[in-house]
Design a protein around this motif. Structure first.
Motif, mmCIF file in Angstrom:
data_model
loop_
_atom_site.group_PDB
_atom_site.id
_atom_site.type_symbol
_atom_site.label_atom_id
_atom_site.label_comp_id
_atom_site.label_asym_id
_atom_site.label_seq_id
_atom_site.Cartn_x
_atom_site.Cartn_y
_atom_site.Cartn_z
ATOM 1 N N GLU A 156 0.828 -1.210 0.000
ATOM 2 C CA GLU A 156 0.000 0.000 0.000
ATOM 3 C C GLU A 156 0.861 1.259 0.000
ATOM 4 O O GLU A 156 0.525 2.250 -0.633
ATOM 5 N N THR A 157 1.976 1.206 0.703
ATOM 6 C CA THR A 157 2.892 2.349 0.719
ATOM 7 C C THR A 157 3.456 2.597 -0.675
ATOM 8 O O THR A 157 3.515 3.746 -1.137
ATOM 9 N N LYS A 158 3.842 1.521 -1.376
ATOM 10 C CA LYS A 158 4.348 1.656 -2.741
ATOM 11 C C LYS A 158 3.276 2.213 -3.666
ATOM 12 O O LYS A 158 3.543 3.091 -4.480
ATOM 13 N N ARG A 159 2.044 1.687 -3.533
ATOM 14 C CA ARG A 159 0.941 2.180 -4.364
ATOM 15 C C ARG A 159 0.689 3.662 -4.098
ATOM 16 O O ARG A 159 0.471 4.448 -5.018
ATOM 17 N N GLY A 160 0.707 4.032 -2.842
ATOM 18 C CA GLY A 160 0.495 5.440 -2.475
ATOM 19 C C GLY A 160 1.592 6.323 -3.034
ATOM 20 O O GLY A 160 1.321 7.428 -3.533
ATOM 21 N N ALA A 161 2.834 5.850 -2.960
ATOM 22 C CA ALA A 161 3.960 6.631 -3.483
ATOM 23 C C ALA A 161 3.843 6.800 -4.994
ATOM 24 O O ALA A 161 4.077 7.897 -5.531
ATOM 25 N N LYS A 162 3.462 5.725 -5.697
ATOM 26 C CA LYS A 162 3.298 5.808 -7.149
ATOM 27 C C LYS A 162 2.166 6.771 -7.517
ATOM 28 O O LYS A 162 2.292 7.569 -8.445
ATOM 29 N N ALA A 163 1.065 6.670 -6.773
ATOM 30 C CA ALA A 163 -0.076 7.555 -7.045
ATOM 31 C C ALA A 163 0.318 9.006 -6.791
ATOM 32 O O ALA A 163 -0.037 9.905 -7.566
ATOM 33 N N ALA A 164 1.073 9.254 -5.711
ATOM 34 C CA ALA A 164 1.509 10.619 -5.405
ATOM 35 C C ALA A 164 2.445 11.133 -6.490
ATOM 36 O O ALA A 164 2.363 12.304 -6.898
ATOM 37 N N LYS A 165 3.307 10.272 -7.000
ATOM 38 C CA LYS A 165 4.234 10.656 -8.058
ATOM 39 C C LYS A 165 3.466 11.006 -9.341
ATOM 40 O O LYS A 165 3.755 12.019 -9.986
ATOM 41 N N ARG A 166 2.464 10.160 -9.680
ATOM 42 C CA ARG A 166 1.639 10.442 -10.871
ATOM 43 C C ARG A 166 0.896 11.770 -10.715
ATOM 44 O O ARG A 166 0.839 12.590 -11.629
ATOM 45 N N GLU A 167 0.348 11.979 -9.528
ATOM 46 C CA GLU A 167 -0.406 13.204 -9.277
ATOM 47 C C GLU A 167 0.511 14.421 -9.338
ATOM 48 O O GLU A 167 0.138 15.453 -9.916
ATOM 49 N N ALA A 168 1.701 14.305 -8.776
ATOM 50 C CA ALA A 168 2.652 15.423 -8.822
ATOM 51 C C ALA A 168 3.047 15.718 -10.261
ATOM 52 O O ALA A 168 3.156 16.885 -10.666
ATOM 53 N N LYS A 169 3.247 14.674 -11.058
ATOM 54 C CA LYS A 169 3.594 14.844 -12.469
ATOM 55 C C LYS A 169 2.453 15.538 -13.217
ATOM 56 O O LYS A 169 2.683 16.451 -14.017
ATOM 57 N N GLN A 170 1.226 15.097 -12.941
ATOM 58 C CA GLN A 170 0.047 15.694 -13.568
ATOM 59 C C GLN A 170 -0.078 17.163 -13.174
ATOM 60 O O GLN A 170 -0.342 18.021 -14.028
ATOM 61 N N LEU A 171 0.124 17.465 -11.892
ATOM 62 C CA LEU A 171 0.047 18.848 -11.425
ATOM 63 C C LEU A 171 1.126 19.701 -12.075
ATOM 64 O O LEU A 171 0.878 20.862 -12.461
ATOM 65 N N ALA A 172 2.322 19.136 -12.210
ATOM 66 C CA ALA A 172 3.415 19.878 -12.859
ATOM 67 C C ALA A 172 3.070 20.156 -14.316
ATOM 68 O O ALA A 172 3.299 21.263 -14.828
ATOM 69 N N HIS A 173 2.497 19.158 -14.988
ATOM 70 C CA HIS A 173 2.097 19.331 -16.383
ATOM 71 C C HIS A 173 1.035 20.419 -16.508
ATOM 72 O O HIS A 173 1.106 21.299 -17.393
#
Length: 189
Positions: A156-173
Motif C-alpha cells: 500500500e505504501t508503494k501504491r500510495g507513493a506511485k499515485a503521489a508521483k503520478r499526481e505530482a507529475k500531472q500537477l506539474a504538467h
C-alpha cells in the motif's frame, strides 16, 4: 469436529488429574526419581518468585501436576484458553510419561511390552496435544497475520507513493500549461 475432539482428548487428563489430587500416594514411588532430578534443575533456572513456590515433597508435586492437568483439560475441553490448555497438558505429559512408563527399565518381557504400549499411547496423546496447541481453527495465526500485514502495508505504501508521483507529475504538467496560457495572454495584451 473440534467441539467433539477437544473434550475427548482432555477427558483422560481431567480424570487422572482429579485422581492425583485426591490420592497422590500410589503415584509417589514412580514420580520420586523424576522429581528428584527435575525440581533442583527447575529451581536453578526459574526466577526466585517461581522457585520459592515449587513444592518440596513429591506428594505435593503430584497433587500440583494433577491440578494443572485438571485446569488444562478443562481449558481444552471448553475451548476457553484451548491452545494454552493443550500446551500445558503437553508439558505435564512428558514427565508423567517418563515417570509412569519407563519400559526400558522393566526386565519382564510382557511387562515391558505393556509399558512400551502405554509409553507410545502417551506419545500419541502428546502429538494430539501439540496439534491442538497450534490449531487456529482455520483462522490465520498471529505470526501469519503479522507477516502478511507488513507485506500489505509495504504494498500500500508503494501504491500510495506511485499515485503521489503520478499526481505530482500531472500537477506539474497542468502548471506548465497554465504558465504557457498566461504567457500567451500576456503577449496578446
Amino acid at each position: 469436529m473440534r467441539a467433539l475432539a477437544r473434550p475427548l482428548l482432555s477427558m483422560i487428563f481431567v480424570v487422572q488429574g482429579v485422581n492425583s489430587i485426591r490420592n497422590p500416594e500410589p503415584l509417589v514411588p514412580k514420580a520420586q526419581p523424576v522429581t528428584d532430578r527435575l525440581v533442583p534443575m527447575v529451581k536453578r533456572v526459574a526466577p526466585s518468585q517461581v522457585s520459592e513456590r515449587i513444592p518440596e515433597t513429591t506428594v505435593n508435586l503430584v497433587r500440583l501436576n494433577g491440578a494443572v492437568q485438571v485446569l488444562g483439560g478443562l481449558a481444552l475441553a471448553s475451548g476457553k484458553g484451548r491452545r494454552l490448555g493443550a500446551a500445558t497438558l503437553a508439558a505435564t505429559l512428558v514427565p508423567v510419561t517418563v515417570a509412569g512408563h519407563p519400559f526400558w527399565q522393566v526386565k519382564d518381557k510382557e511387562a515391558r511390552a505393556v509399558q512400551r504400549i502405554q509409553f507410545m499411547k502417551n506419545l500419541g496423546l502428546l502429538g494430539g496435544l501439540l496439534l491442538a496447541a497450534v490449531d487456529t481453527e482455520g483462522q490465520p495465526g498471529i505470526a501469519w497475520r503479522a507477516t502478511h500485514g507488513a507485506r500489505a502495508a509495504k504494498r500500500e505504501t508503494k501504491r500510495g507513493a506511485k499515485a503521489a508521483k503520478r499526481e505530482a507529475k500531472q500537477l506539474a504538467h497542468e502548471a506548465k500549461q497554465t504558465a504557457r496560457l498566461a504567457k500567451a495572454e500576456f503577449h496578446l495584451s
